[in-house]
Design an enzyme around this catalytic site. Structure first.
Site, short mmCIF file in Angstrom:
data_model
loop_
_atom_site.label_atom_id
_atom_site.label_comp_id
_atom_site.label_asym_id
_atom_site.label_seq_id
_atom_site.Cartn_x
_atom_site.Cartn_y
_atom_site.Cartn_z
N GLY A 10 1.22 -1.34 -0.16
CA GLY A 10 0.13 0.57 -0.30
C GLY A 10 0.89 0.83 -0.32
N ASP B 266 -5.00 -7.07 10.43
CA ASP B 266 -5.27 -6.91 8.72
C ASP B 266 -4.63 -8.05 7.73
OD1 ASP B 266 -5.28 -4.98 6.46
OD2 ASP B 266 -3.33 -5.10 6.12
N LYS C 282 11.27 -3.68 2.21
CA LYS C 282 9.98 -2.46 2.20
C LYS C 282 10.60 -0.91 1.95
CE LYS C 282 6.40 -3.68 4.16
NZ LYS C 282 4.90 -4.40 4.87
N CYS D 223 7.35 -0.12 -2.16
CA CYS D 223 7.48 -1.74 -2.95
C CYS D 223 8.78 -2.84 -2.02
CB CYS D 223 8.08 -1.80 -4.46
SG CYS D 223 7.22 -0.86 -5.18
#
Length: 452
Positions: free
Chosen positions: A163, A278, A181, A166
């Protein structure tokens, strides 16, 4: 003044004695001596000094006195000034030493450390974890080092897209592969999720939770360094090009069991309780042996039961529990609902939400629920990759667990610990369960009609 004269007399006594020996001579009005040595008649009497000469002598003495006073005052002033200069130099030296020490300390930590100090204040928020739920601090890593390790964030090294950025493959020291990340932008949500991720994963250690190796802050760019999971995400395995062909029945059950163990640790063994918030197939990562680990804790909370008045609603469509979506009520049962959706993905090979038309979607729960409890229909909706490869008793049991997990009413859903106990007997011992598979054990059972 008397003390001052005494001080002068003390240091200049010999001079005054010589002068007074001259002044002490008795002078008559004619300028001759009134007393001559009796014992020395042969010696000519010494004539006394004339008045003019005496005046000169006295003036000389006064002149010497003035010079001595000036010299003493000059010495005192010079000594005071020298002491002041030395004291000032000492103060400057001490100040310089302190600044030099501070400068060296800042240089050793670098710019990233200074920018990461704001994180330290945030990371004190979750200070009440049990000892068993603590791992220790996570290393602050050099940005340039990570930039080099990722080949300057080359597109060919991208492992996935999230979100806020990358994920890149990186080669660290000692040929250690890792996943980096890269989070771009400084939006409040991105910063908060980054801080939450670092804080929680620096405290949590479990075989079924991803390990955070380090992090870096460079301007508006933030990096998270994880252990590399060679087989990517469960979402990619199930819904990517291979369409689940690498995941046999027992491997799928192992993934479900690993996921349940990770959640059970968060819900039951951390204090305060951690709610992932999540959980989804893209946040379940698989290593080279298909061991599953939970990842992406940016939305996780540790404040227990929540409501929509004290935090922003977040989650992924298809995995969000109804009570959370409608009323903002969030508990550990919300994670259980999401786990039930993941279990249906493993069982049926379908996505959590599928489009029926450009403006119409259908959730896997809505589609599957009527068929999950029908033993005659259930084998026919199983993912074709694993269809007819399992003991049907195990299939029915997994379907029953999934149905309970996705119940609309939270109180009807089981605790994740109960789910764990139900799945453990379905996984072979070699894969971490308690099932003992024999060569004579049939993998396929005959379908039992619903009226039996």
């Amino acid at each position: 003044m008397k003390n001052f004269l005494a001080f002068v007399l003390l240091f200049h006594g010999p001079i005054w004695v010589s002068h007074l020996s001259v002044i002490d001579a008795r002078l008559d009005p004619l300028g001759f001596s009134l007393s001559a040595p009796v014992s020395s008649p042969a010696v000519s009497p010494i004539p006394s000094l004339p008045a003019s000469m005496a005046g000169i002598q006295i003036g000389t003495v006064k002149h010497h006195m003035d010079l001595d006073k000036k010299l003493l005052v000059s010495l005192i002033v010079a000594s005071t000034a020298l002491a002041a200069i030395m004291f000032s130099m000492l103060c400057l030296w001490v100040f310089h030493r302190k600044n030099l020490h501070k400068s060296r300390k800042d240089s050793a930590h670098g710019t990233d450390v200074r920018k990461g100090r704001a994180l330290a204040a945030f990371m004190g928020r979750y200070s009440s974890f049990k000892t068993s739920c603590k791992k220790g601090s996570v290393s602050l890593m050099d940005y340039k080092f990570l930039e080099t390790a990722t080949n300057h964030f080359r597109e060919n090294d991208i492992l996935g897209v999230g979100g806020f950025g990358c994920v890149y493959k990186a080669r660290l020291a000692d040929n250690l592969d890792a996943a980096v990340k890269k989070l771009e932008g400084g939006s409040p949500d991105a910063i908060e999720e980054f801080q939450t991720e670092v804080d929680l994963l620096s405290r949590i250690q479990h075989p079924n939770i991803i390990s955070l190796l380090g992090y870096s802050v460079h301007g508006e760019t933030r990096l998270l360094v994880y252990e590399l999971m060679q087989n990517g995400s469960l979402e990619t395995q199930l819904h990517g090009p291979s369409h689940g062909s690498a995941l046999a029945w027992h491997h799928r059950m192992k993934i479900a069991l690993d996921t349940a163990r990770g959640l059970e640790y968060l819900h039951e063994h951390c204090s305060p309780q951690v709610i992932h918030r999540d959980l989804k197939s893209s946040n379940i990562l698989l290593d080279s042996s298909f061991n599953a680990k939970l990842s992406d804790f940016g939305l996780a909370i540790t404040d227990g039961t929540q409501n929509k008045n004290n935090f922003k609603l977040s989650g992924t469509l298809g995995y969000v529990a109804p009570e959370y979506l409608l009323d903002g009520k969030l508990t550990d049962k919300s994670d259980v609902y999401a786990f039930g959706v993941v279990l249906l993905e493993l069982l049926l090979g379908r996505k959590p939400v599928e489009k029926l038309a450009p403006s119409q979607c259908q959730s896997i729960v809505t589609w599957a629920m009527p068929q999950l409890t029908d033993r005659t229909k259930l084998p026919n909706i199983v993912d074709p990759v694993i269809r007819d490869t399992m003991d049907l008793k195990h299939l029915y049991q997994v379907a029953a667990v999934a149905v309970l997990c996705v119940q609309p009413e939270p109180s009807y859903r089981p605790l994740i610990a109960d789910v764990l106990h139900s799945l453990t007997p379905l996984v072979p011992v070699e894969l971490g369960g308690t099932l003992r598979v024999t060569q004579n054990m049939p993998l396929v059972a005959k379908v039992i009609p619903s009226d039996h």
